[in-house]
Scaffold this motif. Structure first.
Motif, PDB file in Angstrom:
ATOM      1  N   TYR A   1       0.843  -1.208   0.000  1.00 55.97           N
ATOM      2  CA  TYR A   1       0.000   0.000   0.000  1.00 55.97           C
ATOM      3  C   TYR A   1       0.874   1.252   0.000  1.00 55.97           C
ATOM      4  CZ  TYR A   1      -4.494   2.277   1.063  1.00 55.97           C
ATOM      5  OH  TYR A   1      -5.647   3.022   1.011  1.00 55.97           O
TER       6      TYR A   1
ATOM      7  N   GLN B   1       2.312   2.085  -3.378  1.00 50.14           N
ATOM      8  CA  GLN B   1       1.356   2.765  -4.275  1.00 50.14           C
ATOM      9  C   GLN B   1       1.275   4.255  -3.923  1.00 50.14           C
ATOM     10  OE1 GLN B   1       0.379   0.511  -6.571  1.00 50.14           O
ATOM     11  NE2 GLN B   1       1.463  -0.855  -5.166  1.00 50.14           N
TER      12      GLN B   1
ATOM     13  N   THR C   1       4.365   5.959  -5.216  1.00 48.32           N
ATOM     14  CA  THR C   1       4.294   6.041  -6.682  1.00 48.32           C
ATOM     15  C   THR C   1       3.401   7.216  -7.094  1.00 48.32           C
ATOM     16  OG1 THR C   1       4.660   3.669  -6.895  1.00 48.32           O
ATOM     17  CG2 THR C   1       3.559   4.755  -8.752  1.00 48.32           C
ATOM     18  N   ASP C   2       2.231   7.314  -6.468  1.00 47.25           N
ATOM     19  CA  ASP C   2       1.337   8.453  -6.752  1.00 47.25           C
ATOM     20  C   ASP C   2       2.018   9.772  -6.394  1.00 47.25           C
ATOM     21  OD1 ASP C   2      -0.587   6.614  -7.445  1.00 47.25           O
ATOM     22  OD2 ASP C   2      -1.778   6.847  -5.608  1.00 47.25           O
TER      23      ASP C   2
ATOM     24  N   THR D   1       7.224   4.773 -10.505  1.00 48.88           N
ATOM     25  CA  THR D   1       7.423   3.658  -9.558  1.00 48.88           C
ATOM     26  C   THR D   1       8.827   3.671  -8.946  1.00 48.88           C
ATOM     27  OG1 THR D   1       8.073   2.228 -11.371  1.00 48.88           O
ATOM     28  CG2 THR D   1       5.767   2.099 -10.676  1.00 48.88           C
TER      29      THR D   1
END
Ligand code: SR1
Ligand code: MG
Length: 406
Positions: free
Chosen positions: A331, A334, A337-338, A388
């Protein structure tokens, strides 16, 4: 009958009358003075002071169109959202947000704590001030408000109620257009592009179809990923600071969206401060001190976010499946990455979009400003297309060093 039974946009005299009639803050014989101090793109902000006691408050009122462009019509419901978000965030982070005292649905006004002893962070950074506690404070704010409002910590129904309460279609539309659309095509012909870099913007942004695909993916994530109650506009104009204190305000763009949107906005705006310092500070030692502090702050924010996320998650996770081994780490990946992608999106939109930032536009030397703007755009493209690869603080700084040729 009161003057304030029907909505109208107040002036300073009205704001004094409003304070006397609606608020229980000042003495009967108070000598009130009002100044309109708003310098954002949307709202009117009145500071009311009793010159006898020095007691003061802020009244923030929303108009039905944006100050930056009267053609942009915006719902005045944003003031309700701001009041309710600040109330909610106070439960999650206490003193890191201003206290709110009153929301007036008729006048679309919100009364809050006066923090005039603080400086708007963008102004402080343009004056090359250093804020030693900032990384510590903002990482706490980010973890507590984001993870604390997410389905990691809320039960199923409570989270849906919050998503509904903070639905914010008009302000989201502004971001959907100004952040995720227009910087790549100027469809409404309102981009503000610095003349000397026009050709560069054409080839690097408007003509880069691969970039458009990556931005489209981010846009649909922003529109559809109701992950946490995000601030929604967390640039350095939404933060008040002293060397000891940090206050995050102005959450009128808040809604349930991706956590990385807030973190990326903070990082991007620190990069703008870096470019301002690097382009305008003459004294080499001072320049190194300021830009070095920004680099450490960016690194620390990401690394502290990771540490505090881990701790907060372990203490507060409710969902049975979110306790599955490996999920917490997945989690976080992610979110980071965002964060990288949004860092890039914010850097691009503030360079070429409708709403620019003073850190960059105040660089007086045309060549230095052009170089800063081009470097921001190239770094931003890396953050978006290789999103990423940014899983720790140093990786953001490595990209800076690569593009400034160090
Ligand atoms: C029309 S409002 C322009 C910008 O100002 C706000 O602070 C948001 O950043 C918005 O995108
Ligand atoms: Mg704002």
């Amino acid at each position: 009958m009161s003057k304030f039974d029907n909505y109208f946009l107040m002036n300073t005299d009205d704001a004094i009358l409003y304070s006397k009639e609606k608020l229980n803050v000042f003495d009967e014989n108070a000598n009130l003075e009002a100044t309109e101090i708003g310098d954002g793109n949307l709202n009117y902000v009145f500071r009311i002071v009793d010159t006898n006691s020095n007691k003061s408050i802020i009244i923030k009122q929303s108009g039905d169109s944006a100050r930056i462009d009267p053609n942009i019509k915006v719902s005045t419901d944003r003031t309700r959202i701001e009041f309710q978000v600040l109330s909610r965030q106070a439960e999650l982070v206490g003193k890191l947000v201003p206290k709110v005292y009153l929301y007036d649905a008729i006048m679309s006004a919100c009364v809050m704590e006066d923090l005039s002893d603080h400086t708007m962070m963008r102004t402080g950074l343009i004056n090359h001030q250093i804020y030693p506690n900032f990384a510590e404070d903002i990482s706490t704010f980010l973890v507590n408000t984001l993870v604390g409002s997410s389905a990691i910590c809320l039960d199923y129904k409570a989270k849906k109620v919050e998503v509904q309460q903070f639905i914010n279609p008009e302000l989201c539309e502004i971001s959907e257009l100004l952040v995720f659309t227009e910087p790549y095509n100027d469809i409404f012909k309102r981009n503000n592009v610095f003349e000397p870099i026009k050709d560069f913007v054409q080839s690097e942004l408007y003509d880069d179809i691969n970039l458009h695909l990556e931005v489209a993916k981010c846009k649909f994530d922003f529109m559809n990923h109701a992950q946490a109650l995000i601030h929604g506009d967390l640039h350095t104009g939404s933060i008040l600071v002293t060397p000891q204190s940090t206050k995050i305000f102005d959450p009128e763009f808040a809604f349930y969206g991706p956590m990385g949107y807030d973190i990326g906005n903070v990082i991007a705006n620190l990069f703008f401060a870096w470019f301002n310092g690097s382009s305008t500070i003459i004294d080499e030692a001072k320049k190194q001190e300021f830009t070095g502090w920004i680099e450490n702050t960016i690194t620390n924010i990401i690394n502290l976010f990771k540490q505090k996320y881990d701790d907060f998650y372990n203490k507060n996770v409710l969902d049975k499946m979110a306790k599955t081994e490996g999920f917490k780490e997945w989690y976080l990946e992610q979110i980071l990455t965002d964060t990288a992608a949004v860092t890039g999106l914010e850097m691009i939109r503030r360079i070429v979009g409708l709403a620019n930032v003073k850190d960059i536009t105040s660089i007086a030397d045309e060549n230095l400003r052009s170089t800063a703007e081009k470097t921001c755009i190239l770094m931003a493209k890396q953050f978006i297309t290789n999103k990423t690869n940014y899983q720790d603080g140093q990786s953001f700084i490595d990209t800076l060093k690569k593009y400034i040729g160090e």
